[in-house]
Design a protein around this motif. Structure first.
Motif, PDB file in Angstrom:
ATOM      1  N   LEU A   1     -15.584  27.327  -3.629  1.00  0.00           N
ATOM      2  CA  LEU A   1     -14.984  26.151  -2.988  1.00  0.00           C
ATOM      3  C   LEU A   1     -15.938  24.964  -3.057  1.00  0.00           C
ATOM      4  O   LEU A   1     -15.517  23.839  -3.329  1.00  0.00           O
ATOM      5  CB  LEU A   1     -14.593  26.462  -1.543  1.00  0.00           C
ATOM      6  CG  LEU A   1     -13.396  27.395  -1.375  1.00  0.00           C
ATOM      7  CD1 LEU A   1     -13.207  27.783   0.092  1.00  0.00           C
ATOM      8  CD2 LEU A   1     -12.121  26.778  -1.924  1.00  0.00           C
ATOM      9  N   LEU A   2     -17.233  25.215  -2.827  1.00  0.00           N
ATOM     10  CA  LEU A   2     -18.220  24.131  -2.931  1.00  0.00           C
ATOM     11  C   LEU A   2     -18.293  23.580  -4.357  1.00  0.00           C
ATOM     12  O   LEU A   2     -18.553  22.397  -4.558  1.00  0.00           O
ATOM     13  CB  LEU A   2     -19.597  24.621  -2.489  1.00  0.00           C
ATOM     14  CG  LEU A   2     -19.795  24.760  -0.986  1.00  0.00           C
ATOM     15  CD1 LEU A   2     -21.092  25.504  -0.684  1.00  0.00           C
ATOM     16  CD2 LEU A   2     -19.779  23.397  -0.308  1.00  0.00           C
TER      17      LEU A   2
ATOM     18  N   LEU B   1     -14.033  22.048  -5.037  1.00  0.00           N
ATOM     19  CA  LEU B   1     -13.383  21.058  -4.170  1.00  0.00           C
ATOM     20  C   LEU B   1     -13.818  19.615  -4.419  1.00  0.00           C
ATOM     21  O   LEU B   1     -12.965  18.718  -4.361  1.00  0.00           O
ATOM     22  CB  LEU B   1     -13.559  21.436  -2.701  1.00  0.00           C
ATOM     23  CG  LEU B   1     -12.751  22.652  -2.251  1.00  0.00           C
ATOM     24  CD1 LEU B   1     -13.095  23.027  -0.814  1.00  0.00           C
ATOM     25  CD2 LEU B   1     -11.254  22.416  -2.399  1.00  0.00           C
ATOM     26  N   PRO B   2     -15.089  19.336  -4.690  1.00  0.00           N
ATOM     27  CA  PRO B   2     -15.430  17.935  -4.988  1.00  0.00           C
ATOM     28  C   PRO B   2     -14.652  17.389  -6.192  1.00  0.00           C
ATOM     29  O   PRO B   2     -14.190  16.248  -6.178  1.00  0.00           O
ATOM     30  CB  PRO B   2     -16.940  17.988  -5.273  1.00  0.00           C
ATOM     31  CG  PRO B   2     -17.415  19.166  -4.495  1.00  0.00           C
ATOM     32  CD  PRO B   2     -16.285  20.173  -4.615  1.00  0.00           C
TER      33      PRO B   2
ATOM     34  N   ARG C   1     -17.024  30.807  -0.646  1.00  0.00           N
ATOM     35  CA  ARG C   1     -17.686  29.575  -0.207  1.00  0.00           C
ATOM     36  C   ARG C   1     -18.314  28.862  -1.407  1.00  0.00           C
ATOM     37  O   ARG C   1     -18.157  27.652  -1.578  1.00  0.00           O
ATOM     38  CB  ARG C   1     -18.743  29.891   0.842  1.00  0.00           C
ATOM     39  CG  ARG C   1     -19.545  28.658   1.266  1.00  0.00           C
ATOM     40  CD  ARG C   1     -20.517  28.964   2.390  1.00  0.00           C
ATOM     41  NE  ARG C   1     -19.762  28.923   3.637  1.00  0.00           N
ATOM     42  CZ  ARG C   1     -19.443  29.991   4.378  1.00  0.00           C
ATOM     43  NH1 ARG C   1     -19.829  31.194   4.017  1.00  0.00           N
ATOM     44  NH2 ARG C   1     -18.739  29.869   5.481  1.00  0.00           N
TER      45      ARG C   1
ATOM     46  N   THR D   1     -18.477  22.906   4.331  1.00  0.00           N
ATOM     47  CA  THR D   1     -19.841  22.442   4.611  1.00  0.00           C
ATOM     48  C   THR D   1     -20.179  22.585   6.091  1.00  0.00           C
ATOM     49  O   THR D   1     -21.337  22.814   6.421  1.00  0.00           O
ATOM     50  CB  THR D   1     -20.044  21.004   4.137  1.00  0.00           C
ATOM     51  OG1 THR D   1     -19.056  20.159   4.722  1.00  0.00           O
ATOM     52  CG2 THR D   1     -19.947  20.907   2.619  1.00  0.00           C
TER      53      THR D   1
ATOM     54  N   ALA E   1      -8.252  18.800  -0.301  1.00  0.00           N
ATOM     55  CA  ALA E   1      -9.578  19.161  -0.814  1.00  0.00           C
ATOM     56  C   ALA E   1     -10.677  18.572   0.068  1.00  0.00           C
ATOM     57  O   ALA E   1     -11.662  19.253   0.377  1.00  0.00           O
ATOM     58  CB  ALA E   1      -9.738  18.696  -2.257  1.00  0.00           C
ATOM     59  N   GLU E   2     -10.519  17.341   0.492  1.00  0.00           N
ATOM     60  CA  GLU E   2     -11.514  16.706   1.369  1.00  0.00           C
ATOM     61  C   GLU E   2     -11.644  17.468   2.681  1.00  0.00           C
ATOM     62  O   GLU E   2     -12.762  17.718   3.164  1.00  0.00           O
ATOM     63  CB  GLU E   2     -11.138  15.253   1.647  1.00  0.00           C
ATOM     64  CG  GLU E   2     -11.269  14.333   0.459  1.00  0.00           C
ATOM     65  CD  GLU E   2     -10.609  12.978   0.677  1.00  0.00           C
ATOM     66  OE1 GLU E   2      -9.974  12.764   1.744  1.00  0.00           O
ATOM     67  OE2 GLU E   2     -10.715  12.128  -0.227  1.00  0.00           O
TER      68      GLU E   2
ATOM     69  N   LEU F   1     -13.269  20.880   2.054  1.00  0.00           N
ATOM     70  CA  LEU F   1     -14.681  20.702   1.769  1.00  0.00           C
ATOM     71  C   LEU F   1     -15.466  20.439   3.045  1.00  0.00           C
ATOM     72  O   LEU F   1     -16.558  20.976   3.246  1.00  0.00           O
ATOM     73  CB  LEU F   1     -14.884  19.562   0.755  1.00  0.00           C
ATOM     74  CG  LEU F   1     -16.293  19.365   0.218  1.00  0.00           C
ATOM     75  CD1 LEU F   1     -16.827  20.643  -0.420  1.00  0.00           C
ATOM     76  CD2 LEU F   1     -16.309  18.230  -0.793  1.00  0.00           C
TER      77      LEU F   1
END
Length: 127
Positions: free
Chosen positions: A30-31, A34-35, A27, A123, A115-116, A119
């Motif tokens: 990825l946080l 991914l942005p 997690r 979240t 990715a969006e 993400l």
């Protein structure tokens, strides 16, 4: 409780701790990544096992292979603990990797869109 039962309970507890740590690490990564991928469009989902034939290893994101291995580890631990893998982040990431590699699918999403979506999923499931 007998010795065998205590050992089994300790083994399960150890696997549960490993799963919590692995999923937390996944997690967090990825946080973190991914942005950037949503902005740049880099192929985080490609790794040496699924990259297209025209893709070169040195083009891979340095995070792609370790991230893929971590997701596989999370799924493996869930299976060992007989926990569903259906709605977990690791499975979502691995499915995104499969989609990225599916060059025959004219409707696959691009790296930014994948990715969006990932993400948003990360979240939404953040605890």
């Amino acid at each position: 409780m007998g010795l065998g039962e205590r050992m089994k309970t300790r083994g399960v507890a150890k696997l549960e701790r490993q799963l919590l740590e692995a999923e937390s690490e996944l997690r967090g990564q990825l946080l973190e990544f991914l942005p950037r991928v949503a902005s740049s469009g880099e192929q985080l989902c490609y790794h040496p096992g699924n990259m297209p034939s025209y893709w070169r290893v040195h083009w891979l994101s340095p995070e792609s292979e370790p991230l893929h291995a971590l997701a596989l580890r999370c799924v493996e631990l869930r299976r060992l603990l007989v926990i569903s893998t259906e709605d977990c982040l690791a499975t979502a990431f691995l499915e995104a990797c499969d989609e990225a590699a599916d060059a025959g699918n004219p409707h696959r999403r691009g790296a930014r869109r994948r990715a969006e979506l990932l993400l948003a999923q990360v979240t939404a499931t953040r605890s």
